[in-house]
Structures are given as C-alpha cells and as structure tokens.
Scaffold this motif. Structure first.
Motif, PDB file in Angstrom:
ATOM      1  N   ASN A  54       0.744  -1.182  -0.004  1.00  0.00           N
ATOM      2  CA  ASN A  54      -0.095   0.048  -0.105  1.00  0.00           C
ATOM      3  C   ASN A  54       0.935   1.261   0.188  1.00  0.00           C
ATOM      4  OD1 ASN A  54      -2.595  -1.329  -0.006  1.00  0.00           O
ATOM      5  ND2 ASN A  54      -2.564  -1.652   1.974  1.00  0.00           N
ATOM      6  N   TYR A  55       1.829   1.308   0.546  1.00  0.00           N
ATOM      7  CA  TYR A  55       2.802   2.344   0.598  1.00  0.00           C
ATOM      8  C   TYR A  55       3.442   2.659  -0.624  1.00  0.00           C
ATOM      9  CZ  TYR A  55       6.899   5.304   1.805  1.00  0.00           C
ATOM     10  OH  TYR A  55       7.822   6.259   1.684  1.00  0.00           O
ATOM     11  N   LYS A  56       3.851   1.559  -1.437  1.00  0.00           N
ATOM     12  CA  LYS A  56       4.383   1.736  -3.047  1.00  0.00           C
ATOM     13  C   LYS A  56       3.056   2.107  -3.654  1.00  0.00           C
ATOM     14  CE  LYS A  56       7.938  -1.687  -2.147  1.00  0.00           C
ATOM     15  NZ  LYS A  56       8.264  -3.077  -2.807  1.00  0.00           N
ATOM     16  N   TRP A  57       2.027   1.670  -3.477  1.00  0.00           N
ATOM     17  CA  TRP A  57       0.732   2.201  -4.424  1.00  0.00           C
ATOM     18  C   TRP A  57       0.509   3.588  -3.964  1.00  0.00           C
ATOM     19  CZ3 TRP A  57      -3.856   4.488  -3.670  1.00  0.00           C
ATOM     20  CH2 TRP A  57      -4.815   4.402  -4.695  1.00  0.00           C
ATOM     21  N   THR A  58       0.658   4.086  -2.924  1.00  0.00           N
ATOM     22  CA  THR A  58       0.339   5.402  -2.497  1.00  0.00           C
ATOM     23  C   THR A  58       1.542   6.283  -3.209  1.00  0.00           C
ATOM     24  OG1 THR A  58      -0.561   4.876  -0.363  1.00  0.00           O
ATOM     25  CG2 THR A  58       0.152   7.198  -0.536  1.00  0.00           C
ATOM     26  N   LEU A  59       2.746   5.804  -2.994  1.00  0.00           N
ATOM     27  CA  LEU A  59       3.710   6.806  -3.487  1.00  0.00           C
ATOM     28  C   LEU A  59       3.678   6.984  -5.129  1.00  0.00           C
ATOM     29  CD1 LEU A  59       6.481   8.163  -3.317  1.00  0.00           C
ATOM     30  CD2 LEU A  59       7.666   5.860  -3.233  1.00  0.00           C
ATOM     31  N   LEU A  60       3.301   5.908  -5.804  1.00  0.00           N
ATOM     32  CA  LEU A  60       3.233   5.531  -7.208  1.00  0.00           C
ATOM     33  C   LEU A  60       1.920   6.835  -7.629  1.00  0.00           C
ATOM     34  CD1 LEU A  60       3.778   4.880 -10.116  1.00  0.00           C
ATOM     35  CD2 LEU A  60       2.406   2.880  -9.601  1.00  0.00           C
ATOM     36  N   HIS A  61       0.842   6.591  -6.759  1.00  0.00           N
ATOM     37  CA  HIS A  61      -0.428   7.410  -6.956  1.00  0.00           C
ATOM     38  C   HIS A  61      -0.087   8.878  -6.927  1.00  0.00           C
ATOM     39  CE1 HIS A  61      -4.651   8.701  -6.179  1.00  0.00           C
ATOM     40  NE2 HIS A  61      -4.191   9.654  -5.381  1.00  0.00           N
ATOM     41  N   GLU A  62       0.887   9.307  -5.772  1.00  0.00           N
ATOM     42  CA  GLU A  62       1.173  10.992  -5.593  1.00  0.00           C
ATOM     43  C   GLU A  62       2.276  11.247  -6.779  1.00  0.00           C
ATOM     44  OE1 GLU A  62      -0.351  12.667  -3.706  1.00  0.00           O
ATOM     45  OE2 GLU A  62      -1.361  10.911  -2.719  1.00  0.00           O
ATOM     46  N   ILE A  63       3.381  10.357  -7.335  1.00  0.00           N
ATOM     47  CA  ILE A  63       3.959  10.788  -8.568  1.00  0.00           C
ATOM     48  C   ILE A  63       2.984  10.812  -9.792  1.00  0.00           C
ATOM     49  CG2 ILE A  63       5.801   9.722 -10.056  1.00  0.00           C
ATOM     50  CD1 ILE A  63       6.808   8.384  -7.443  1.00  0.00           C
ATOM     51  N   PHE A  64       1.988  10.116 -10.019  1.00  0.00           N
ATOM     52  CA  PHE A  64       1.016  10.373 -11.056  1.00  0.00           C
ATOM     53  C   PHE A  64       0.145  11.878 -10.907  1.00  0.00           C
ATOM     54  CE2 PHE A  64       1.852   6.221 -12.521  1.00  0.00           C
ATOM     55  CZ  PHE A  64       1.025   6.031 -13.753  1.00  0.00           C
ATOM     56  N   HIS A  65      -0.123  12.271  -9.680  1.00  0.00           N
ATOM     57  CA  HIS A  65      -0.671  13.652  -9.480  1.00  0.00           C
ATOM     58  C   HIS A  65       0.417  14.495 -10.039  1.00  0.00           C
ATOM     59  CE1 HIS A  65      -4.362  13.178  -7.266  1.00  0.00           C
ATOM     60  NE2 HIS A  65      -3.866  12.446  -6.340  1.00  0.00           N
ATOM     61  N   ILE A  66       1.817  14.350  -9.633  1.00  0.00           N
ATOM     62  CA  ILE A  66       2.744  15.276 -10.177  1.00  0.00           C
ATOM     63  C   ILE A  66       2.804  15.261 -11.567  1.00  0.00           C
ATOM     64  CG2 ILE A  66       5.291  15.916 -10.161  1.00  0.00           C
ATOM     65  CD1 ILE A  66       5.117  14.935  -7.210  1.00  0.00           C
ATOM     66  N   GLY A  67       2.901  13.951 -12.293  1.00  0.00           N
ATOM     67  CA  GLY A  67       3.058  13.792 -13.557  1.00  0.00           C
ATOM     68  C   GLY A  67       1.715  14.355 -14.574  1.00  0.00           C
ATOM     69  N   TYR A  68       0.557  13.813 -14.053  1.00  0.00           N
ATOM     70  CA  TYR A  68      -0.408  14.741 -14.808  1.00  0.00           C
ATOM     71  C   TYR A  68      -0.533  16.472 -14.658  1.00  0.00           C
ATOM     72  CZ  TYR A  68      -2.652  10.274 -15.442  1.00  0.00           C
ATOM     73  OH  TYR A  68      -3.061   8.853 -16.107  1.00  0.00           O
ATOM     74  N   TYR A  69      -0.101  16.753 -13.526  1.00  0.00           N
ATOM     75  CA  TYR A  69       0.309  18.296 -13.333  1.00  0.00           C
ATOM     76  C   TYR A  69       1.168  18.994 -14.361  1.00  0.00           C
ATOM     77  CZ  TYR A  69       1.086  22.698 -10.844  1.00  0.00           C
ATOM     78  OH  TYR A  69       1.140  24.069 -10.480  1.00  0.00           O
ATOM     79  N   LEU A  70       2.284  18.019 -14.611  1.00  0.00           N
ATOM     80  CA  LEU A  70       3.375  18.266 -15.296  1.00  0.00           C
ATOM     81  C   LEU A  70       2.877  18.598 -16.974  1.00  0.00           C
ATOM     82  CD1 LEU A  70       6.237  18.985 -15.879  1.00  0.00           C
ATOM     83  CD2 LEU A  70       6.496  16.661 -16.093  1.00  0.00           C
ATOM     84  N   PHE A  71       1.832  17.643 -17.274  1.00  0.00           N
ATOM     85  CA  PHE A  71       1.475  17.507 -18.583  1.00  0.00           C
ATOM     86  C   PHE A  71      -0.101  18.291 -18.653  1.00  0.00           C
ATOM     87  CE2 PHE A  71       4.162  13.746 -18.577  1.00  0.00           C
ATOM     88  CZ  PHE A  71       4.667  13.867 -19.833  1.00  0.00           C
ATOM     89  N   GLY A  72      -0.168  19.204 -17.567  1.00  0.00           N
ATOM     90  CA  GLY A  72      -1.198  20.249 -17.973  1.00  0.00           C
ATOM     91  C   GLY A  72      -2.649  19.802 -17.573  1.00  0.00           C
ATOM     92  N   LEU A  73      -2.567  18.392 -16.510  1.00  0.00           N
ATOM     93  CA  LEU A  73      -3.806  18.185 -16.013  1.00  0.00           C
ATOM     94  C   LEU A  73      -3.904  18.258 -14.486  1.00  0.00           C
ATOM     95  CD1 LEU A  73      -4.141  15.046 -18.101  1.00  0.00           C
ATOM     96  CD2 LEU A  73      -5.163  17.337 -18.722  1.00  0.00           C
TER      97      LEU A  73
END
Length: 118
Positions: A54-73
């Motif tokens: 769950n820790y790894k899933w949460t970390l990846l989830h938060e990285i996705f937030h940053i990635g989508y933010y970077l790509f304009g979402l």
C-alpha cells in the motif's frame, strides 16, 4: 504533520523534468490521508504506517498527481474530455518518462518485498 523514522527504504526524491520533489515519510493521520503533494514546496508526503504494498501504491499515486500536473492536468477543471487512446498514450508516456529519470525509485516501487509475496 509529525515526522517519523524512515520505515520504507527508497530514494529521497523524484525528478520530474525540471523539478525535484522531496519524498518525506510522516504521519498524515490528523489529515486522514495516506499521501499528499505540496506543489508549492515540491514535497511528496507519504504516511509510512502502511504495509509495503500500500505504501508503494500510495507513492506511485502521488507521483501520478505530479506527472499529470506536469502534463497540464493539474485540477479537475483543467482536464479536457478525452478518450481511452489519449489517456492511455499520455499515461504510458508519462510512466516511461518518469521511470527513465528515476530508475532506482521505480525499481523500489515495482519490487516485491517478503511481506508482499503472500
């Protein structure tokens, strides 16, 4: 947000193109969260009181937030109507881009710990 001992061993930051986000392990119990991103301070906070998977899933989830933010979402208002192919292409490109910049961190996320084998 109380600081706790580092329970999960991984790189302390993730590079997102021109920015680096620090990864902090701290209790988020008072906020009723497992993880969060502070875009102004470039910090990802993950509550370490989770099992490894769950820790790894949460970390990846938060990285996705940053990635989508970077790509304009960055927020729901910014997200255009999109089809499956667009979302799939953007997500796979984002993962490959971020993995290429953060190989050690992604190896940690996708590794299998002893407590995950059951």
């Amino acid at each position: 947000m109380a600081t706790v001992n580092k329970k999960h061993k991984h790189p302390d930051s993730v590079t997102i193109g021109f920015k680096t986000y620090k990864i902090v392990q701290a209790s988020l119990k008072d906020d009723d969260l497992y993880g969060c991103v502070d875009f102004c301070k470039n910090i990802i906070t993950i509550d370490p009181k989770q099992d490894s998977r769950n820790y790894k899933w949460t970390l990846l989830h938060e990285i996705f937030h940053i990635g989508y933010y970077l790509f304009g979402l960055g927020s729901d208002e910014d997200i255009p109507q999109m089809g499956n192919e667009y979302l799939t292409a953007m997500s796979s490109n984002m993962v490959m881009f971020l993995w290429g910049l953060n190989k050690e961190l992604f190896e940690y996320i996708f590794s299998e710990d002893d407590d995950e084998r059951n």
